[in-house]
Each structure stands twice: as C-alpha cells, then as structure tokens.
Design a protein around this motif. Sequence first.
Motif, short mmCIF file in Angstrom:
data_model
loop_
_atom_site.label_atom_id
_atom_site.label_comp_id
_atom_site.label_asym_id
_atom_site.label_seq_id
_atom_site.Cartn_x
_atom_site.Cartn_y
_atom_site.Cartn_z
N THR A 62 -17.51 20.25 27.61
CA THR A 62 -16.54 19.30 28.14
C THR A 62 -15.28 19.99 28.62
O THR A 62 -14.72 20.84 27.92
CB THR A 62 -16.17 18.24 27.06
N ILE A 63 -14.86 19.62 29.81
CA ILE A 63 -13.57 20.04 30.37
C ILE A 63 -12.82 18.77 30.70
O ILE A 63 -13.35 17.89 31.37
CB ILE A 63 -13.74 20.90 31.64
N GLU A 64 -11.58 18.67 30.23
CA GLU A 64 -10.75 17.51 30.54
C GLU A 64 -9.79 17.88 31.66
O GLU A 64 -9.02 18.82 31.53
CB GLU A 64 -9.99 17.06 29.29
N GLU A 65 -9.90 17.15 32.78
CA GLU A 65 -9.03 17.39 33.93
C GLU A 65 -8.84 16.08 34.68
O GLU A 65 -9.75 15.58 35.32
CB GLU A 65 -9.63 18.45 34.86
N PRO A 66 -7.64 15.51 34.61
CA PRO A 66 -7.39 14.21 35.22
C PRO A 66 -7.12 14.21 36.72
O PRO A 66 -7.21 13.16 37.35
CB PRO A 66 -6.18 13.70 34.45
N ASN A 71 -10.25 22.55 42.02
CA ASN A 71 -9.93 23.81 41.35
C ASN A 71 -10.74 23.99 40.07
O ASN A 71 -11.15 25.11 39.74
CB ASN A 71 -8.43 23.89 41.03
N THR A 72 -10.99 22.91 39.37
CA THR A 72 -11.75 22.98 38.13
C THR A 72 -13.22 23.26 38.42
O THR A 72 -13.82 24.17 37.84
CB THR A 72 -11.60 21.67 37.34
N GLU A 77 -19.66 27.54 36.54
CA GLU A 77 -20.88 28.25 36.90
C GLU A 77 -22.13 27.44 36.65
O GLU A 77 -23.23 27.91 36.89
CB GLU A 77 -20.93 29.58 36.15
N SER A 78 -21.98 26.22 36.19
CA SER A 78 -23.11 25.35 35.91
C SER A 78 -22.95 24.04 36.67
O SER A 78 -21.94 23.82 37.34
CB SER A 78 -23.19 25.09 34.40
N ASP A 107 -13.50 15.93 49.71
CA ASP A 107 -14.16 16.71 50.76
C ASP A 107 -14.36 18.15 50.30
O ASP A 107 -15.43 18.74 50.54
CB ASP A 107 -13.33 16.70 52.06
N ALA A 108 -13.36 18.72 49.66
CA ALA A 108 -13.46 20.10 49.17
C ALA A 108 -14.53 20.21 48.08
O ALA A 108 -15.33 21.16 48.07
CB ALA A 108 -12.11 20.57 48.64
N VAL A 109 -14.58 19.25 47.17
CA VAL A 109 -15.61 19.25 46.11
C VAL A 109 -16.99 19.12 46.74
O VAL A 109 -17.92 19.85 46.36
CB VAL A 109 -15.36 18.11 45.09
N LEU A 110 -17.14 18.22 47.68
CA LEU A 110 -18.45 18.00 48.31
C LEU A 110 -18.92 19.22 49.11
O LEU A 110 -20.12 19.42 49.28
CB LEU A 110 -18.39 16.76 49.21
N ALA A 111 -17.99 20.05 49.55
CA ALA A 111 -18.35 21.25 50.31
C ALA A 111 -18.77 22.41 49.42
O ALA A 111 -19.33 23.39 49.90
CB ALA A 111 -17.17 21.67 51.20
N LEU A 112 -18.51 22.31 48.12
CA LEU A 112 -18.88 23.39 47.20
C LEU A 112 -20.39 23.54 47.12
O LEU A 112 -21.13 22.56 47.14
CB LEU A 112 -18.33 23.11 45.79
#
Length: 167
Positions: A62-66, A71-72, A77-78, A107-112
Amino acid sequence: MKIKKALFIGGIKSGKSLNAETYTLKNSLQKPIYLATTEFIDDEMQKRIDSHKLQRSVQFETIEEPLNLYNTIAKCESSVLIECVSIWINNMLYHGFGFDDMKRELDAVLALDKTVVFVLNDVGCGIIPDNALAREFIDISGKLSQLIASSCDEVYHTVAGISTRIK
C-alpha cells in the motif's frame, strides 16, 4: 505479461473494488501496489479504510497518495491499482485544482508503460445536484471517466458484485 490498463466503474458499494483487486492480482507478476487516495478522515471514513485494508490483506503493497498519481506510479515497478479516482478528484478540487490539471495528470498516467487498474464511482446515473460544487464534481468525473475508458484496454461495469466487461 502484456502491459494493460483497466477501469472498474460502478456505484458505491457495487463490488468494483474487490473485483478490481482480484483482477490486479491475476494480472501481476509480482506483488502489486495499492495506491490509496483517501485523504480526508472521519470516523465513518476510517471504518471504510479499515474494511478495505482487511479486504486486500497482505496481497498488496500500500502507498497512500492523495494528489500526485503520476509521480507515484512512475516510480512503481509493479502493477498499480488506483483506489479510487473519485476520491482523488475530490482531493484535487479541495486543493484548488481544476479539470485541466486533472486531465494532464491522468493523461500522463495513461501514457506510462505500466499496468494500471483504475477504480471509479459511476456518478452519471443520478440526478443533477442542487449545488455548484457537486455539479462540478459530477461533470469532471464524467469527463475523466470517458478519458480513462477510452485509453483502457478493458473496462468493467460493476453491479451487485458482478463486473461485466463492456470494452
């Protein structure tokens, strides 16, 4: 494993989170990331968070990021499960960000080049609210759900615990 993006959309308490978790586990070669976006906590929300933590057990990291999804996720890597985009939209509005900021981030997340599973509440089946902030939230959520769905390889609509693939 093929890199893929998937969206699980449905009403609140429809079962979309559990089905998205199962899907993510099946499509991950290593322990996936559970990106929890909840920021505002009261007693009732804490109970929901505790229930989700128990549900996912130790199967996820779990990573908490609101706010900072890109960036997160870029550092992960998974496979990543974002739980949930609706809360993230709420957080972004609360912190003064607008639709264009949210669109750029997604858009940036979807491009990853990563497997990402999105969970989003379907708010498009209700009535038009009587206040401007709620209308803005619904408008943004609807537009962003279309953006995410159009970029995802698979989209599932969840009702009563049953996720039906619609794309």
